[in-house]
Design a protein around this motif. Structure first.
Motif, PDB file in Angstrom:
ATOM      1  N   MET A  77       0.840  -1.234   0.132  1.00 55.91           N
ATOM      2  CA  MET A  77       0.039  -0.003  -0.007  1.00 55.91           C
ATOM      3  C   MET A  77       0.679   1.273  -0.014  1.00 55.91           C
ATOM      4  O   MET A  77       0.601   2.360  -0.576  1.00 55.91           O
ATOM      5  CB  MET A  77      -0.962   0.088   1.199  1.00 55.91           C
ATOM      6  CG  MET A  77      -1.921   1.172   1.219  1.00 55.91           C
ATOM      7  SD  MET A  77      -2.521   1.633   2.585  1.00 55.91           S
ATOM      8  CE  MET A  77      -1.307   2.727   2.820  1.00 55.91           C
ATOM      9  N   HIS A  78       2.003   1.242   0.664  1.00 56.42           N
ATOM     10  CA  HIS A  78       2.931   2.270   0.510  1.00 56.42           C
ATOM     11  C   HIS A  78       3.405   2.410  -0.805  1.00 56.42           C
ATOM     12  O   HIS A  78       3.704   3.717  -1.245  1.00 56.42           O
ATOM     13  CB  HIS A  78       4.030   2.049   1.557  1.00 56.42           C
ATOM     14  CG  HIS A  78       4.985   3.021   1.391  1.00 56.42           C
ATOM     15  ND1 HIS A  78       4.991   4.336   2.040  1.00 56.42           N
ATOM     16  CD2 HIS A  78       6.383   2.851   1.257  1.00 56.42           C
ATOM     17  CE1 HIS A  78       5.928   5.239   1.992  1.00 56.42           C
ATOM     18  NE2 HIS A  78       6.887   4.466   1.489  1.00 56.42           N
ATOM     19  N   HIS A  79       3.749   1.447  -1.417  1.00 56.18           N
ATOM     20  CA  HIS A  79       4.210   1.344  -2.897  1.00 56.18           C
ATOM     21  C   HIS A  79       3.272   1.591  -3.918  1.00 56.18           C
ATOM     22  O   HIS A  79       3.656   2.121  -5.077  1.00 56.18           O
ATOM     23  CB  HIS A  79       5.015   0.193  -3.114  1.00 56.18           C
ATOM     24  CG  HIS A  79       6.274  -0.026  -2.548  1.00 56.18           C
ATOM     25  ND1 HIS A  79       7.534   0.570  -3.013  1.00 56.18           N
ATOM     26  CD2 HIS A  79       6.670  -0.545  -1.194  1.00 56.18           C
ATOM     27  CE1 HIS A  79       8.424   0.238  -2.346  1.00 56.18           C
ATOM     28  NE2 HIS A  79       7.986  -0.243  -1.114  1.00 56.18           N
ATOM     29  N   HIS A 133      13.091  12.103   2.490  1.00 50.63           N
ATOM     30  CA  HIS A 133      13.379  11.389   1.203  1.00 50.63           C
ATOM     31  C   HIS A 133      12.235  10.896   0.254  1.00 50.63           C
ATOM     32  O   HIS A 133      12.284  10.432  -0.900  1.00 50.63           O
ATOM     33  CB  HIS A 133      14.313  10.212   1.508  1.00 50.63           C
ATOM     34  CG  HIS A 133      13.827   9.034   2.200  1.00 50.63           C
ATOM     35  ND1 HIS A 133      14.233   8.314   3.441  1.00 50.63           N
ATOM     36  CD2 HIS A 133      12.650   8.226   2.426  1.00 50.63           C
ATOM     37  CE1 HIS A 133      13.625   7.448   3.999  1.00 50.63           C
ATOM     38  NE2 HIS A 133      12.643   7.311   3.370  1.00 50.63           N
ATOM     39  N   HIS A 134      10.942  11.297   1.013  1.00 46.85           N
ATOM     40  CA  HIS A 134       9.830  11.153   0.083  1.00 46.85           C
ATOM     41  C   HIS A 134       9.232  12.316  -0.560  1.00 46.85           C
ATOM     42  O   HIS A 134       8.619  12.481  -1.443  1.00 46.85           O
ATOM     43  CB  HIS A 134       8.518  10.522   0.897  1.00 46.85           C
ATOM     44  CG  HIS A 134       8.385   9.063   1.321  1.00 46.85           C
ATOM     45  ND1 HIS A 134       9.216   8.754   2.339  1.00 46.85           N
ATOM     46  CD2 HIS A 134       8.153   8.059   0.682  1.00 46.85           C
ATOM     47  CE1 HIS A 134       9.193   7.367   2.450  1.00 46.85           C
ATOM     48  NE2 HIS A 134       8.669   7.073   1.389  1.00 46.85           N
ATOM     49  N   ALA A 135       9.982  13.575  -0.189  1.00 42.91           N
ATOM     50  CA  ALA A 135       9.402  14.966  -0.772  1.00 42.91           C
ATOM     51  C   ALA A 135       9.704  14.962  -1.909  1.00 42.91           C
ATOM     52  O   ALA A 135      10.697  14.578  -2.482  1.00 42.91           O
ATOM     53  CB  ALA A 135      10.178  16.009   0.295  1.00 42.91           C
ATOM     54  N   MET A 149      17.618   8.721  -4.130  1.00 41.19           N
ATOM     55  CA  MET A 149      17.871   7.073  -3.880  1.00 41.19           C
ATOM     56  C   MET A 149      16.440   6.240  -3.488  1.00 41.19           C
ATOM     57  O   MET A 149      16.274   5.301  -3.891  1.00 41.19           O
ATOM     58  CB  MET A 149      18.794   7.184  -2.348  1.00 41.19           C
ATOM     59  CG  MET A 149      19.081   5.895  -1.834  1.00 41.19           C
ATOM     60  SD  MET A 149      20.237   5.929  -0.692  1.00 41.19           S
ATOM     61  CE  MET A 149      20.133   3.976  -0.061  1.00 41.19           C
ATOM     62  N   HIS A 150      15.595   7.077  -2.696  1.00 40.40           N
ATOM     63  CA  HIS A 150      14.171   6.568  -2.572  1.00 40.40           C
ATOM     64  C   HIS A 150      13.374   6.375  -3.534  1.00 40.40           C
ATOM     65  O   HIS A 150      12.519   5.549  -3.664  1.00 40.40           O
ATOM     66  CB  HIS A 150      13.556   7.168  -1.219  1.00 40.40           C
ATOM     67  CG  HIS A 150      12.608   6.251  -0.559  1.00 40.40           C
ATOM     68  ND1 HIS A 150      13.008   5.243   0.149  1.00 40.40           N
ATOM     69  CD2 HIS A 150      11.174   6.520  -0.358  1.00 40.40           C
ATOM     70  CE1 HIS A 150      11.847   4.800   0.645  1.00 40.40           C
ATOM     71  NE2 HIS A 150      10.821   5.468   0.206  1.00 40.40           N
ATOM     72  N   ARG A 151      13.595   7.282  -4.721  1.00 45.41           N
ATOM     73  CA  ARG A 151      12.636   7.444  -5.954  1.00 45.41           C
ATOM     74  C   ARG A 151      12.821   6.010  -6.547  1.00 45.41           C
ATOM     75  O   ARG A 151      11.832   5.659  -7.170  1.00 45.41           O
ATOM     76  CB  ARG A 151      12.917   8.723  -6.803  1.00 45.41           C
ATOM     77  CG  ARG A 151      12.367   9.746  -6.506  1.00 45.41           C
ATOM     78  CD  ARG A 151      12.811  11.213  -7.046  1.00 45.41           C
ATOM     79  NE  ARG A 151      12.307  12.240  -6.436  1.00 45.41           N
ATOM     80  CZ  ARG A 151      12.986  13.569  -6.044  1.00 45.41           C
ATOM     81  NH1 ARG A 151      14.161  13.420  -6.363  1.00 45.41           N
ATOM     82  NH2 ARG A 151      12.358  14.287  -5.560  1.00 45.41           N
ATOM     83  N   HIS A 180      13.348   3.351  -5.058  1.00 39.59           N
ATOM     84  CA  HIS A 180      12.672   2.439  -4.389  1.00 39.59           C
ATOM     85  C   HIS A 180      11.188   2.513  -4.643  1.00 39.59           C
ATOM     86  O   HIS A 180      10.739   1.441  -4.723  1.00 39.59           O
ATOM     87  CB  HIS A 180      12.744   2.510  -2.819  1.00 39.59           C
ATOM     88  CG  HIS A 180      12.208   1.509  -1.981  1.00 39.59           C
ATOM     89  ND1 HIS A 180      12.827   0.152  -1.928  1.00 39.59           N
ATOM     90  CD2 HIS A 180      11.044   1.472  -1.395  1.00 39.59           C
ATOM     91  CE1 HIS A 180      12.016  -0.541  -1.166  1.00 39.59           C
ATOM     92  NE2 HIS A 180      10.991   0.255  -0.812  1.00 39.59           N
ATOM     93  N   HIS A 181      10.515   3.583  -5.194  1.00 37.93           N
ATOM     94  CA  HIS A 181       9.380   3.699  -5.562  1.00 37.93           C
ATOM     95  C   HIS A 181       9.070   3.328  -7.069  1.00 37.93           C
ATOM     96  O   HIS A 181       7.834   3.522  -7.395  1.00 37.93           O
ATOM     97  CB  HIS A 181       8.694   4.818  -5.022  1.00 37.93           C
ATOM     98  CG  HIS A 181       8.300   4.871  -3.531  1.00 37.93           C
ATOM     99  ND1 HIS A 181       7.036   4.802  -3.289  1.00 37.93           N
ATOM    100  CD2 HIS A 181       9.076   5.061  -2.570  1.00 37.93           C
ATOM    101  CE1 HIS A 181       7.145   4.951  -1.722  1.00 37.93           C
ATOM    102  NE2 HIS A 181       8.410   4.968  -1.362  1.00 37.93           N
ATOM    103  N   SER A 182      10.065   2.903  -7.951  1.00 33.45           N
ATOM    104  CA  SER A 182       9.854   2.768  -9.178  1.00 33.45           C
ATOM    105  C   SER A 182       8.987   1.524  -9.559  1.00 33.45           C
ATOM    106  O   SER A 182       8.809   0.635  -8.675  1.00 33.45           O
ATOM    107  CB  SER A 182      11.195   2.656  -9.824  1.00 33.45           C
ATOM    108  OG  SER A 182      11.205   1.856 -11.026  1.00 33.45           O
TER     109      SER A 182
HETATM  110 ZN   LIG Z   1       8.854   4.978   0.497  1.00 31.79          ZN
END
Ligand SMILES: [Zn+2]
Ligand SMILES: [Zn+2]
Length: 267
Positions: A118-120, A173-175, A196-198, A200-202
């Protein structure tokens, strides 16, 4: 004493971070975003529930566990008889390592992934995504974290201080902020940055299954899950099997763990 100070600062810093990054995103966004307010209201509705749940039940439980270990001299850290600041520092680093390992488990174990996906599934990412977690995930992860807290005897101050740092770095890192690329690179030597976190959300699964760290970027380098990409502006967020508005409404998000997705139906 320190615990009470941190407890007072926690909501203030959470709110200040939210407002500051929101303003930064408005002034200099990385991606142009439409429907920002609607997206924020949906994600923040979860934040409200999660904050209430965390404050009412789990923080108290974690603090009680930490106080119990301190009173009974239980766990590894109290045996070392180090100064309190060193115990707090080591405790915070240990918690960050735990958060990294637990995040990997959330991607590996199907039951945990049901909640974590759900976060992704957020098709847009901004500071409000930092609080977009299913309360089931928070409940399970807080309960499981009591294990290392008790075994290591991590002091309550370290847990609260870590949770505050974790929240602010997670907001960062989500901003959806247009941080200069070279700045992002430099910061990435120490902490997890937006670029870096972008990754992870790919939507690309090998990218989703990388860059698991939350505060210190070190863990991804040490355990070889660190990943970069040439063009961060071409990342598409979300999950390929969960496209569409029905996964973004409050009901849709709450129901995410219990849905059968096309991929699973085939397999
Ligand atoms: Zn995240
Ligand atoms: Zn993840």
């Amino acid at each position: 004493m320190l615990y009470a100070i941190l407890e007072n600062w926690q909501p203030v810093l959470a709110l200040a971070g939210l407002v500051a990054f929101w303003l930064w995103e408005s002034w200099n966004p990385f991606f142009e975003m439409t429907g920002r307010l609607k997206h924020a209201v949906r994600n923040l509705s979860l934040a409200g529930i999660n904050a209430a749940l965390t404050v009412l039940a789990f923080s108290a439980l974690t603090a009680a566990a930490a106080v119990w270990t301190a009173n009974h001299d239980f766990g590894l850290l109290p045996q070392m008889e180090a100064p309190i600041w060193a115990t707090i520092g080591v405790g915070m680093i240990a918690l960050d390592l735990w958060t990294y390992l637990w995040h990997r488990a959330n991607h590996r174990i199907p039951l945990l992934w049901r909640f974590h996906r759900m976060h992704h599934s957020d098709e847009n990412m901004d500071v409000t995504t930092a609080t977009r977690f299913h309360f089931g995930e928070i409940a399970i992860s807080t309960a499981v974290r009591l294990g290392p807290v008790l075994l290591l005897g991590i002091p309550a101050e370290a847990i609260l201080a870590y949770d505050i740092v974790l929240l602010v770095v997670t907001q960062f890192h989500h901003a959806n902020i247009g941080l200069l690329d070279r700045m992002d690179r430099r910061l990435r030597y120490i902490i997890v940055t937006p670029n870096m976190h972008r990754v992870h959300h790919s939507q690309e699964r090998p990218e989703t299954d990388s860059n698991y760290a939350s505060v210190l970027s070190l863990w991804d380098r040490v355990f070889r899950t660190y990943r970069e990409r040439a063009d961060y502006r071409r990342i598409r967020y979300g999950l390929a099997q969960m496209v569409g508005d029905r996964y973004q409404t409050f009901r849709g998000m709450m129901g995410t763990p219990f849905r059968r997705l096309p991929e699973e139906a085939d397999g």
